[in-house]
Design a protein around this motif. Structure first.
Motif, short mmCIF file in Angstrom:
data_model
loop_
_atom_site.label_atom_id
_atom_site.label_comp_id
_atom_site.label_asym_id
_atom_site.label_seq_id
_atom_site.Cartn_x
_atom_site.Cartn_y
_atom_site.Cartn_z
N THR B 41 0.84 -1.19 0.00
CA THR B 41 0.00 0.00 0.00
C THR B 41 0.88 1.24 0.00
OG1 THR B 41 -0.12 0.10 2.41
CG2 THR B 41 -1.84 -1.15 1.31
N GLU B 42 0.30 2.32 -0.52
CA GLU B 42 0.92 3.64 -0.42
C GLU B 42 -0.14 4.54 0.19
OE1 GLU B 42 2.76 4.90 -4.11
OE2 GLU B 42 3.28 2.83 -4.64
N SER B 43 0.28 5.37 1.13
CA SER B 43 -0.70 6.14 1.88
C SER B 43 -1.04 7.45 1.19
CB SER B 43 -0.17 6.41 3.28
OG SER B 43 -1.21 6.91 4.08
N ALA B 44 -2.30 7.84 1.31
CA ALA B 44 -2.73 9.13 0.76
C ALA B 44 -3.60 9.85 1.78
CB ALA B 44 -3.52 8.91 -0.54
N ALA B 298 0.48 10.23 -8.41
CA ALA B 298 1.31 10.68 -9.54
C ALA B 298 2.51 11.49 -9.04
CB ALA B 298 0.45 11.50 -10.50
N ALA B 299 2.31 12.27 -7.97
CA ALA B 299 3.37 13.16 -7.49
C ALA B 299 4.32 12.48 -6.52
CB ALA B 299 2.73 14.38 -6.82
N GLU B 306 10.36 5.12 -11.67
CA GLU B 306 9.51 4.23 -12.46
C GLU B 306 9.29 4.76 -13.87
OE1 GLU B 306 6.81 2.58 -8.72
OE2 GLU B 306 5.90 3.89 -10.23
N LYS B 307 8.98 3.83 -14.75
CA LYS B 307 8.65 4.22 -16.12
C LYS B 307 7.26 3.65 -16.42
CE LYS B 307 10.53 4.07 -20.79
NZ LYS B 307 11.55 3.45 -21.65
N ILE B 308 6.25 4.45 -16.08
CA ILE B 308 4.88 3.98 -16.33
C ILE B 308 4.52 4.30 -17.77
CG2 ILE B 308 2.46 4.17 -15.63
CD1 ILE B 308 3.50 5.08 -12.86
N GLY B 360 -5.82 10.34 -14.41
CA GLY B 360 -5.64 11.60 -15.13
C GLY B 360 -4.32 12.31 -14.82
N PRO B 361 -3.98 12.46 -13.53
CA PRO B 361 -2.73 13.19 -13.22
C PRO B 361 -1.48 12.53 -13.81
CG PRO B 361 -4.14 13.05 -11.28
CD PRO B 361 -4.77 12.17 -12.32
N LEU B 362 -1.52 11.24 -14.08
CA LEU B 362 -0.36 10.58 -14.69
C LEU B 362 -0.15 11.05 -16.13
CD1 LEU B 362 -0.88 6.96 -13.33
CD2 LEU B 362 1.02 8.49 -12.77
#
Lengths: 417, 417
Positions: B41-44, B298-299, B306-308, B360-362
């Motif tokens: 997980t990554e927290s937001a 995204a930020a 990474e290379k998405i 979208g932000p990506l």
């Protein structure tokens, strides 16, 4: 949606040649005249068949070895099936998942009830393809089993879901073979029957069907026409079939197709348009029994003075419109140019290949036939069962179908083909 | 269907930052690990809001002039709405079908409850277009009304049907204006309220909302990755949002999208395929509140190494797949060649224009975003209401979506973009 609602309320039972069908024909004549069409009927000879009043949840019972094994199968006589003897019949059951497996059973079929347990192939994207493959057991299974001496058949219902509803449909008897009784079994009960047979091979089923085939009769083809302003002798047909199986009001099959054809006319009238060529709604009375009336309509002397350019049929339910399939390659080139117009109302494509059971015979006379093709993922959930009710029809999906039929009809009426 | 079923059973309540959301995150980590993905997980940071325990069928009552006029409105606080005073509030109601009509009401708005009664436009083929237009009254209505002195707003639910269910969704307050309470009213009750107001202008409504905004919190973005065999540093994202409104388990919105992303991975694993590039499922925690976590993701510094390559999102329900909308024209030229492959599993088209709230932000970082676009005719029947339940999801439609996501993901993993 209003037209379909009125039709199903007024005539929920529409077996060919039945009083319910006659009421449906009157309902559609009223509807057509209300829209402002010239309406009439043309008579067609139809088979007549009646489901027995005694058919019930206990018509088919798996007996097993002990009382505790007893299992009432939710079953329904297939259309045009012969009855069992009045007292019913009782015989050991043999299961077959294919005609090859049936053949391999050899002598075990004699005197037995054959249980065709061939599931529709859920891996196929096109559910009609899965239906077409599996329907062979429903249509031809009785005669193939009779050939080997079976006394009756039970057929797994044709639906991709596991449900409690038998899904009926027609059985077709080979004239050279004994006409043995045939019934559909709900898929959940087919699974249960299969499991119990595996545990106790040779177990018996008691089957009692009191349906009956009656002498052939007559039934009206219902027609409503809007005469063209410039070339009234040139006709575009919008077709559906008004008959339906008796286990439900036939909301999708094919109440939807009939309602869409009439609704398309209503829409064009409401828009104040004046088609140059004639638009004609034709509702057929016996698609479910093999579409004999389609042949009668095409061969009628009344067709001689007519110039029918195209005939489109909606008989795949009132689901999201996807495309039109055209019965003629030449017509495809001609109609392809209208794809952008059709796209604007949600049509994804126009493709070669298509038509319909009832309008098919017109193709032999040079008429361009076309099938209106909606999405079919949910169609067999309801098909031929008690589940094919108004609540299963989504108003927007149904109405979009009427809109695209209206657009296609108007394009053909103005531009010819 | 199995993944969605398990998710909805284990975590039917998934408001951002709630205990239910935490449970959903754990359920998805389990699911991902069961499939064989590396999961983390990554927290937001997310807003947190709670519907009041006291919100009931009697939260909004039209009082009328006589006791007989009294009408209980089926209503639900909009997400992020402020509560009313604990005792509720009571005020005359003024109806507006547009912001122009609101402006024309002038002084009558001061001290009143504004009832925005703007129906979704059922003549639009694209229901999202109708939604987008009508949603302005739900999102901006409260502040527009507050600007003129209103004390609360009632908003007609955003659905094309007449039903008994309030359809919720977020309200967005202008920071410069008073934050007045806002609630959705079921469309049938909106019709009734409109009729009673017409008969008795100036009638009052009593409104009591005990929802509350809580201090912002943290919620996990849930990630599962299948490392590529040749270029593991290049990543293809399959996204959905794990949060859902609390009136239902959010089966279509967006349980379906989350389940499809995981199911796509399961399918590719089951087929024994070995993607060259990495496939990553990313489930976001606050799309319904404005997709702040999409920006955070995204930020994040974690993105630096990474290379998405691409990020596809499924957030339009588990309905019949129709197409993919691509956020980049260059990608369209590149992906167009795969249309025949996608067509074989039911995709009708690949078009420029598309993406998704969370991915979208990506796009601003050069990632090719794409939206999975299923049919939307039935989407708003269920959307944001108690009707968005598992029974409203058709297994074949949901699974076809997972299949086309799997195909698209695999094409991207093998061929790049």
């Amino acid at each position: 949606m209003a037209i379909l609602t009125r039709l199903l309320e007024r005539a929920p039972q529409r077996l060919p040649g039945s009083p319910g069908y006659e009421e449906a024909a009157r309902a559609c004549l009223d509807e057509m005249r209300g829209i402002g069409l010239r309406a009439w009927t043309e008579s067609a000879a139809v088979s007549r068949w009646v489901r027995g009043a005694g058919e019930s949840a206990a018509s088919a019972v798996f007996l097993g070895r002990r009382a505790a094994d007893r299992l009432v199968l939710r079953a329904a006589a297939l259309g045009l099936s012969e009855p069992t003897p009045a007292a019913g019949l009782e015989a050991p059951v043999v299961e077959a998942r294919s005609f090859e497996e049936l053949a391999s059973l050899g002598d075990r079929v004699r005197g037995a009830i054959v249980f065709f347990n061939h599931p529709m192939d859920r891996t196929r994207l096109d559910t009609f393809s899965a239906y077409g493959e599996a329907a062979a057991f429903r249509t031809r299974g009785a005669s193939e089993a009779a050939r080997l001496g079976a006394v009756a058949v039970l057929v797994r219902s044709l639906t991709l879901r596991l449900d409690e509803a038998p899904h009926a449909g027609v059985v077709t008897y080979d004239p050279a073979l004994p006409r043995i009784p045939a019934a559909a079994v709900a898929t959940l009960d087919a699974e249960a029957l299969s499991a119990r047979l595996a545990a106790a091979p040779g177990s018996r089923v008691r089957l009692r069907l009191d349906c009956r085939n009656e002498p052939p009769g007559e039934a009206p083809i219902v027609v409503g026409q809007w005469d063209g302003t410039e070339r009234p002798e040139e006709v575009i047909i919008l077709a559906g079939h008004l008959d339906a199986w008796d286990l439900s009001p036939g909301a999708h099959d094919d109440g939807a197709g009939c309602a869409q054809a009439m609704e398309a006319m209503r829409i064009l009238k409401a828009l104040g348009l004046r088609p140059k060529r004639s638009l004609r709604v034709v509702l057929f009375p016996d698609e479910e029994y093999g579409a004999g009336a389609g042949k009668i309509y095409a061969a009628s002397p009344r067709r001689r003075g007519e110039k029918i350019l195209a005939a489109m049929e909606s008989d795949r339910g009132g689901f999201l419109p996807l495309g039109f399939g055209l019965g003629s390659d030449a017509a495809f080139d001609r109609l392809k140019v209208w794809e952008p117009v059709l796209r604007a109302c949600g049509i994804q494509w126009v493709r070669p290949g298509g038509g319909g059971s009832d309008v098919g015979p017109l193709a032999e006379q040079g008429v361009v036939t076309m099938g209106f093709i909606p999405d079919n993922q949910r169609y067999f959930d309801h098909h031929h069962s008690a589940l094919d009710v108004l609540a299963a029809v989504h108003p927007r999906e149904l109405e979009l179908g009427a809109i695209v039929e209206a657009v296609m009809a108007y394009v053909l009426a103005q531009e010819g083909i």
